[in-house]
Design a protein around this motif. Structure first.
Motif, short mmCIF file in Angstrom:
data_model
loop_
_atom_site.label_atom_id
_atom_site.label_comp_id
_atom_site.label_asym_id
_atom_site.label_seq_id
_atom_site.Cartn_x
_atom_site.Cartn_y
_atom_site.Cartn_z
N THR A 34 0.83 -1.20 0.00
CA THR A 34 0.00 0.00 0.00
C THR A 34 0.87 1.25 0.00
N LEU A 35 1.91 1.24 0.82
CA LEU A 35 2.81 2.39 0.94
C LEU A 35 3.46 2.74 -0.39
N THR A 36 3.74 1.76 -1.22
CA THR A 36 4.47 2.00 -2.46
C THR A 36 3.57 1.99 -3.69
N ASP A 37 2.27 2.09 -3.49
CA ASP A 37 1.33 2.21 -4.59
C ASP A 37 1.20 3.69 -4.93
N GLY A 38 1.56 4.05 -6.14
CA GLY A 38 1.54 5.45 -6.56
C GLY A 38 0.18 6.11 -6.39
N ALA A 39 -0.88 5.34 -6.49
CA ALA A 39 -2.23 5.91 -6.35
C ALA A 39 -2.52 6.39 -4.94
N THR A 40 -1.73 5.96 -3.95
CA THR A 40 -1.98 6.36 -2.56
C THR A 40 -1.31 7.69 -2.21
N HIS A 41 -0.57 8.26 -3.13
CA HIS A 41 0.16 9.50 -2.86
C HIS A 41 -0.41 10.64 -3.71
N ALA A 42 -1.20 11.51 -3.08
CA ALA A 42 -1.83 12.62 -3.78
C ALA A 42 -0.94 13.86 -3.82
N ALA A 43 0.21 13.80 -3.17
CA ALA A 43 1.17 14.91 -3.15
C ALA A 43 2.55 14.32 -3.43
N PHE A 114 10.51 -7.24 -0.94
CA PHE A 114 9.89 -7.52 -2.23
C PHE A 114 8.59 -6.74 -2.38
N ALA A 115 7.81 -6.64 -1.30
CA ALA A 115 6.56 -5.90 -1.34
C ALA A 115 6.81 -4.41 -1.55
N LEU A 116 7.89 -3.89 -1.00
CA LEU A 116 8.24 -2.47 -1.19
C LEU A 116 8.62 -2.19 -2.63
N ASP A 117 9.43 -3.06 -3.20
CA ASP A 117 9.91 -2.84 -4.57
C ASP A 117 10.45 -4.16 -5.12
N PRO A 118 9.69 -4.84 -5.98
CA PRO A 118 10.12 -6.13 -6.52
C PRO A 118 11.45 -6.07 -7.28
N LYS A 119 11.82 -4.88 -7.79
CA LYS A 119 13.08 -4.74 -8.53
C LYS A 119 14.27 -4.43 -7.63
N PHE A 130 7.41 9.69 -5.59
CA PHE A 130 6.07 9.71 -6.15
C PHE A 130 5.72 11.15 -6.48
N ASP A 131 5.23 11.39 -7.70
CA ASP A 131 4.96 12.76 -8.13
C ASP A 131 3.59 13.29 -7.69
N GLY A 132 2.78 12.45 -7.05
CA GLY A 132 1.45 12.87 -6.63
C GLY A 132 0.38 12.65 -7.68
N HIS A 133 0.81 12.12 -8.84
CA HIS A 133 -0.13 11.86 -9.94
C HIS A 133 -0.04 10.41 -10.40
N GLY A 134 0.49 9.54 -9.56
CA GLY A 134 0.58 8.11 -9.88
C GLY A 134 1.92 7.64 -10.41
N LYS A 135 2.81 8.55 -10.77
CA LYS A 135 4.12 8.15 -11.29
C LYS A 135 5.08 7.87 -10.14
N ARG A 136 5.88 6.83 -10.33
CA ARG A 136 6.87 6.42 -9.32
C ARG A 136 8.23 6.25 -9.98
N VAL A 137 9.28 6.76 -9.32
CA VAL A 137 10.66 6.59 -9.76
C VAL A 137 11.44 6.01 -8.60
N ALA A 138 12.23 4.96 -8.85
CA ALA A 138 13.05 4.35 -7.81
C ALA A 138 14.52 4.58 -8.14
N ILE A 139 15.28 5.02 -7.15
CA ILE A 139 16.72 5.29 -7.34
C ILE A 139 17.49 4.68 -6.18
N SER A 140 18.57 3.99 -6.51
CA SER A 140 19.49 3.48 -5.49
C SER A 140 20.70 4.39 -5.44
N GLY A 141 21.19 4.64 -4.23
CA GLY A 141 22.38 5.46 -4.05
C GLY A 141 22.07 6.86 -3.57
N ALA A 142 23.12 7.62 -3.37
CA ALA A 142 22.99 9.00 -2.91
C ALA A 142 22.39 9.85 -4.01
N VAL A 143 21.57 10.81 -3.63
CA VAL A 143 20.94 11.72 -4.58
C VAL A 143 21.24 13.16 -4.18
#
Length: 158
Positions: A34-43, A114-119, A130-143
């Motif tokens: 649920t936490l990592t479902d893009g639809a749950t993040h409106a912001a 795995f539930a957080l991120d299968p990849k 999460f951009d607040g519109h359903g899009k999700r980007v996953a990044i490993s490492g320092a940003v």
């Protein structure tokens, strides 16, 4: 055998109660999905996976904390990929990290991961944007600030 099962259940309850008492939520597979479902993040939302023994995680958390304080649109959710300990709470408090705080609960760590991120293969830090519109980007490492804002779908400050 019954005694071992009873002890395991009791330990899980105590861990969940301790996590709740310290302001943490014990994460299981279902809540991780649920936490990592893009639809749950409106912001615009940052979900930061981290560990107490990861120096780059703490660097990212400091950056995210500063960004959230500067921009009220942003939400920050932290997930300690380990059970609750005094060091987990102290680390976040020292950096003054706001937001909802999760720790791994009683489900198998691999199942929660795995539930957080299968990849995801366990590398840290791992951040889900999460951009607040359903899009999700996953990044490993320092940003950095620019890549964080871009991943959140926000204009990059110049």
């Amino acid at each position: 055998m019954k005694r071992l099962v009873l002890i395991s259940l009791l330990l899980a309850c105590v861990t969940s109660a301790a996590a709740f008492a310290a302001g943490f939520v014990a994460l299981d597979r279902k809540s991780a999905r649920t936490l990592t479902d893009g639809a749950t993040h409106a912001a615009p939302t940052i979900v930061a996976l981290w560990s107490t023994d990861c120096p780059h995680c703490k660097k990212n958390l400091g950056l995210f904390a500063d960004m959230v304080k500067a921009d009220p649109r942003l939400r920050l959710i932290t997930v300690a990929v380990e059970p609750l300990s005094a060091e987990v709470a102290t680390s976040l408090d020292r950096i003054k990290v706001p937001g909802v705080r999760y720790v791994y609960g009683s489900d198998a760590p691999e199942a929660i991961a795995f539930a957080l991120d299968p990849k995801w293969r366990g590398e840290l830090p791992r951040t889900l944007f999460f951009d607040g519109h359903g899009k999700r980007v996953a990044i490993s490492g320092a940003v950095d600030s620019a890549s964080t804002r871009k991943s959140l779908g926000l204009a990059v400050n110049r």
